[in-house]
Design a protein around this motif. Structure first.
Motif, PDB file in Angstrom:
ATOM      1  N   GLU A   1       0.829  -1.205   0.000  1.00 45.36           N
ATOM      2  CA  GLU A   1       0.000   0.000   0.000  1.00 45.36           C
ATOM      3  C   GLU A   1       0.867   1.261   0.000  1.00 45.36           C
ATOM      4  OE1 GLU A   1      -3.094   0.254  -0.476  1.00 45.36           O
ATOM      5  OE2 GLU A   1      -3.764  -1.808  -0.206  1.00 45.36           O
ATOM      6  N   CYS A   2       1.915   1.251   0.799  1.00 44.48           N
ATOM      7  CA  CYS A   2       2.796   2.425   0.883  1.00 44.48           C
ATOM      8  C   CYS A   2       3.549   2.649  -0.426  1.00 44.48           C
ATOM      9  CB  CYS A   2       3.774   2.268   2.036  1.00 44.48           C
ATOM     10  SG  CYS A   2       3.002   2.402   3.666  1.00 44.48           S
ATOM     11  N   LEU A   3       4.005   1.584  -1.050  1.00 43.63           N
ATOM     12  CA  LEU A   3       4.725   1.713  -2.313  1.00 43.63           C
ATOM     13  C   LEU A   3       3.794   2.165  -3.435  1.00 43.63           C
ATOM     14  CD1 LEU A   3       7.006  -1.417  -1.998  1.00 43.63           C
ATOM     15  CD2 LEU A   3       7.811   0.945  -2.236  1.00 43.63           C
ATOM     16  N   ALA A   4       2.566   1.665  -3.445  1.00 42.41           N
ATOM     17  CA  ALA A   4       1.600   2.120  -4.444  1.00 42.41           C
ATOM     18  C   ALA A   4       1.290   3.593  -4.252  1.00 42.41           C
ATOM     19  CB  ALA A   4       0.322   1.283  -4.350  1.00 42.41           C
ATOM     20  N   PHE A   5       1.155   4.017  -3.000  1.00 42.08           N
ATOM     21  CA  PHE A   5       0.920   5.426  -2.692  1.00 42.08           C
ATOM     22  C   PHE A   5       2.096   6.273  -3.169  1.00 42.08           C
ATOM     23  CE2 PHE A   5       0.907   9.230  -0.116  1.00 42.08           C
ATOM     24  CZ  PHE A   5      -0.441   9.543   0.044  1.00 42.08           C
ATOM     25  N   ALA A   6       3.317   5.788  -2.900  1.00 43.93           N
ATOM     26  CA  ALA A   6       4.515   6.530  -3.309  1.00 43.93           C
ATOM     27  C   ALA A   6       4.583   6.670  -4.828  1.00 43.93           C
ATOM     28  CB  ALA A   6       5.769   5.823  -2.789  1.00 43.93           C
ATOM     29  N   GLU A   7       4.257   5.624  -5.551  1.00 44.69           N
ATOM     30  CA  GLU A   7       4.262   5.695  -7.016  1.00 44.69           C
ATOM     31  C   GLU A   7       3.281   6.747  -7.518  1.00 44.69           C
ATOM     32  OE1 GLU A   7       3.521   1.829  -8.613  1.00 44.69           O
ATOM     33  OE2 GLU A   7       5.654   1.265  -8.537  1.00 44.69           O
ATOM     34  N   GLN A   8       2.073   6.750  -6.962  1.00 43.47           N
ATOM     35  CA  GLN A   8       1.072   7.730  -7.379  1.00 43.47           C
ATOM     36  C   GLN A   8       1.530   9.140  -7.046  1.00 43.47           C
ATOM     37  OE1 GLN A   8      -2.094   6.817  -8.959  1.00 43.47           O
ATOM     38  NE2 GLN A   8      -1.831   8.975  -9.470  1.00 43.47           N
ATOM     39  N   PHE A   9       2.116   9.301  -5.866  1.00 41.17           N
ATOM     40  CA  PHE A   9       2.610  10.601  -5.411  1.00 41.17           C
ATOM     41  C   PHE A   9       3.671  11.141  -6.370  1.00 41.17           C
ATOM     42  CE2 PHE A   9       5.255  13.418  -2.818  1.00 41.17           C
ATOM     43  CZ  PHE A   9       4.317  14.134  -2.079  1.00 41.17           C
ATOM     44  N   VAL A  10       4.572  10.280  -6.801  1.00 43.08           N
ATOM     45  CA  VAL A  10       5.668  10.705  -7.671  1.00 43.08           C
ATOM     46  C   VAL A  10       5.193  10.961  -9.102  1.00 43.08           C
ATOM     47  CG1 VAL A  10       7.841   9.961  -8.743  1.00 43.08           C
ATOM     48  CG2 VAL A  10       7.455   9.581  -6.300  1.00 43.08           C
ATOM     49  N   MET A  11       4.393  10.069  -9.635  1.00 42.10           N
ATOM     50  CA  MET A  11       4.043  10.123 -11.052  1.00 42.10           C
ATOM     51  C   MET A  11       2.889  11.080 -11.365  1.00 42.10           C
ATOM     52  SD  MET A  11       6.369   8.187 -12.136  1.00 42.10           S
ATOM     53  CE  MET A  11       5.927   8.053 -13.867  1.00 42.10           C
ATOM     54  N   ASP A  12       1.870  11.115 -10.513  1.00 41.91           N
ATOM     55  CA  ASP A  12       0.717  11.990 -10.756  1.00 41.91           C
ATOM     56  C   ASP A  12      -0.037  12.172  -9.454  1.00 41.91           C
ATOM     57  OD1 ASP A  12      -1.438  13.439 -11.673  1.00 41.91           O
ATOM     58  OD2 ASP A  12      -2.398  11.751 -12.696  1.00 41.91           O
ATOM     59  N   VAL A  13       0.416  13.109  -8.640  1.00 40.16           N
ATOM     60  CA  VAL A  13      -0.173  13.286  -7.319  1.00 40.16           C
ATOM     61  C   VAL A  13      -1.637  13.698  -7.399  1.00 40.16           C
ATOM     62  CG1 VAL A  13       0.488  15.714  -7.061  1.00 40.16           C
ATOM     63  CG2 VAL A  13       0.251  14.261  -5.028  1.00 40.16           C
ATOM     64  N   SER A  14      -2.017  14.356  -8.477  1.00 44.42           N
ATOM     65  CA  SER A  14      -3.410  14.795  -8.602  1.00 44.42           C
ATOM     66  C   SER A  14      -4.367  13.617  -8.780  1.00 44.42           C
ATOM     67  CB  SER A  14      -3.566  15.761  -9.777  1.00 44.42           C
ATOM     68  OG  SER A  14      -3.327  15.107 -11.009  1.00 44.42           O
ATOM     69  N   GLY A  15      -3.823  12.444  -9.094  1.00 47.99           N
ATOM     70  CA  GLY A  15      -4.648  11.262  -9.263  1.00 47.99           C
ATOM     71  C   GLY A  15      -4.873  10.494  -7.972  1.00 47.99           C
ATOM     72  N   MET A  16      -4.394  11.040  -6.852  1.00 50.03           N
ATOM     73  CA  MET A  16      -4.590  10.383  -5.572  1.00 50.03           C
ATOM     74  C   MET A  16      -6.078  10.346  -5.232  1.00 50.03           C
ATOM     75  SD  MET A  16      -2.390   8.999  -3.479  1.00 50.03           S
ATOM     76  CE  MET A  16      -0.865   9.956  -3.643  1.00 50.03           C
ATOM     77  N   THR A  17      -6.544   9.223  -4.750  1.00 55.17           N
ATOM     78  CA  THR A  17      -7.959   9.074  -4.439  1.00 55.17           C
ATOM     79  C   THR A  17      -8.197   9.065  -2.936  1.00 55.17           C
ATOM     80  OG1 THR A  17      -7.881   6.657  -4.379  1.00 55.17           O
ATOM     81  CG2 THR A  17      -8.287   7.703  -6.529  1.00 55.17           C
ATOM     82  N   THR A  18      -9.423   9.400  -2.563  1.00 53.77           N
ATOM     83  CA  THR A  18      -9.804   9.344  -1.155  1.00 53.77           C
ATOM     84  C   THR A  18      -9.694   7.919  -0.632  1.00 53.77           C
ATOM     85  OG1 THR A  18     -11.317  11.199  -1.455  1.00 53.77           O
ATOM     86  CG2 THR A  18     -11.649   9.822   0.497  1.00 53.77           C
ATOM     87  N   ALA A  19     -10.018   6.964  -1.482  1.00 56.11           N
ATOM     88  CA  ALA A  19      -9.932   5.560  -1.078  1.00 56.11           C
ATOM     89  C   ALA A  19      -8.499   5.170  -0.735  1.00 56.11           C
ATOM     90  CB  ALA A  19     -10.467   4.665  -2.193  1.00 56.11           C
ATOM     91  N   ALA A  20      -7.543   5.629  -1.539  1.00 54.92           N
ATOM     92  CA  ALA A  20      -6.137   5.318  -1.273  1.00 54.92           C
ATOM     93  C   ALA A  20      -5.693   5.939   0.048  1.00 54.92           C
ATOM     94  CB  ALA A  20      -5.268   5.817  -2.416  1.00 54.92           C
ATOM     95  N   LEU A  21      -6.144   7.167   0.311  1.00 60.60           N
ATOM     96  CA  LEU A  21      -5.816   7.834   1.573  1.00 60.60           C
ATOM     97  C   LEU A  21      -6.401   7.072   2.752  1.00 60.60           C
ATOM     98  CD1 LEU A  21      -6.248  11.669   0.944  1.00 60.60           C
ATOM     99  CD2 LEU A  21      -4.143  10.476   1.562  1.00 60.60           C
ATOM    100  N   ASP A  22      -7.638   6.643   2.607  1.00 62.34           N
ATOM    101  CA  ASP A  22      -8.299   5.925   3.694  1.00 62.34           C
ATOM    102  C   ASP A  22      -7.587   4.615   4.008  1.00 62.34           C
ATOM    103  OD1 ASP A  22     -10.157   7.926   3.940  1.00 62.34           O
ATOM    104  OD2 ASP A  22     -11.713   6.905   2.765  1.00 62.34           O
TER     105      ASP A  22
END
Length: 345
Positions: A103-124
């Motif tokens: 989960e942390c690595l998937a979050f890090a990938e999203q953060f690096v590549m396209d932070v605007s694509g972060m979802t509320t579900a991923a945060l939760d």
């Protein structure tokens, strides 16, 4: 689920993994020493083996080959073996990785590549894994390991041929006093990071027009709502208007002066793939900017890019800003580098 954020012994951390080029440190000692503190705080507050996995994944994503080859002694714990590190690209399915690590690595990938694509579900999900109160510190630590690497790579290309590496001067009294008066281990990451941001803003080498164009390019790339709404008052006074800022999105085809285009090329490389910064662009940069200005430009990009933390956490809303008819709000900084306020006209 227990938190993965722990207090680690900074004595185990290898400072070389966040050491900046000597030439940058010599030009901006105050800011670079405070960035050291940000990194120290990150490695104290985040579980070191997990942070090392994310650091290595970030290095791969941004093309930091030296970063991929480096290892932090702070992370040589538990099951963090070379076999596990080598299997990092396959983390979604590899049995080497726990659900929390995935989960942390998937979050890090999203953060690096396209932070605007972060979802509320991923945060939760991440909040459930780490703890809601620890989430902000975790994202701040992720920012630190990402942008320290980006800064290392770009500053080395831009400054190495111009300024000989030298030992950084002793910290100013302001930095020394801050270090003595603020035991930052007990502070949240955002406050430790704020001292670095303030120091960056206090730089005086770069003109306000370049600063504003770079700031808005970062904001539009990261899709930070509040930063896209804001305009630097000093830049407005220097002639930056909405006609000019509208050219940022297609700057290469615009009639913006070449100096600004070069600054935006550096910005694009910095926040996307720093390994793509060519020597041609670096030579262009040296023809338009002094080494002091290039050092400030690099640090500015890291400062403006802290907006990624707010975007990731969904706290980048601009609803409370006073805006004019064009939907724009103006702001400025005081002598300490802190935001002095917001106004509509």
């Amino acid at each position: 689920m227990t938190s993965n954020l722990v207090s680690a012994d900074i004595g185990l951390a290898d400072h070389s993994i966040w050491r900046l080029p000597g030439q940058l440190c010599a030009l901006r000692p105050d800011a670079t020493q405070l960035l050291d503190r940000v990194n120290e705080h990150a490695w104290r507050t985040a579980e070191p083996a997990l942070l090392e996995l994310m650091r290595l994944r970030v290095a791969c994503l941004i093309g930091n080959r030296a970063g991929e080859a480096a290892r932090s002694p702070a992370a040589r714990t538990g099951d963090l073996s070379e076999a596990k590190i080598n299997d990092l690209p396959a983390y979604p399915t590899s049995t080497h990785f726990s659900p929390v690590e995935r989960e942390c690595l998937a979050f890090a990938e999203q953060f690096v590549m396209d932070v605007s694509g972060m979802t509320t579900a991923a945060l939760d999900v991440l909040a459930h894994q780490l703890g809601r109160t620890e989430l902000s510190d975790f994202v701040g630590a992720l920012y630190a390991i990402e942008f320290t690497q980006r800064l290392q790579m770009v500053a080395q290309v831009l400054l190495a041929p111009v300024v000989e590496a030298a030992a950084a001067p002793a910290p100013t009294s302001a930095v020394a006093d801050t270090a003595k008066s603020e035991p930052h281990l007990d502070l949240p990451m955002r406050k430790v990071l704020a001292t670095y941001q303030d120091a960056v803003v206090r730089g005086q080498a770069l003109d306000s027009v370049t600063t504003e164009l770079v700031r808005l390019r970062c904001a539009r790339t990261h899709r930070c709502r509040i930063c896209q709404t804001l305009r630097l008052a000093d830049a407005q006074a220097a002639g930056v208007d909405e006609t000019m800022t509208a050219k940022i999105d297609f700057y290469e085809r615009s009639d913006l002066p070449e100096r600004f285009k070069v600054a935006l090329r550096i910005t694009d490389a910095f926040i996307t793939r720093p390994d793509s910064l060519s020597e041609t662009v670096a030579e262009q940069a040296r023809s338009f900017f002094s080494s002091e200005q290039l050092a400030e430009l690099c640090l500015d990009i890291t400062k403006w890019s802290t907006q990624k933390i707010n975007v990731a956490l969904g706290t980048d809303g601009a609803d409370r800003l006073p805006t004019n008819k064009a939907g724009v709000s103006f702001f400025g900084f005081d002598d300490a580098g802190r935001v002095a306020g917001f106004w509509a006209n």
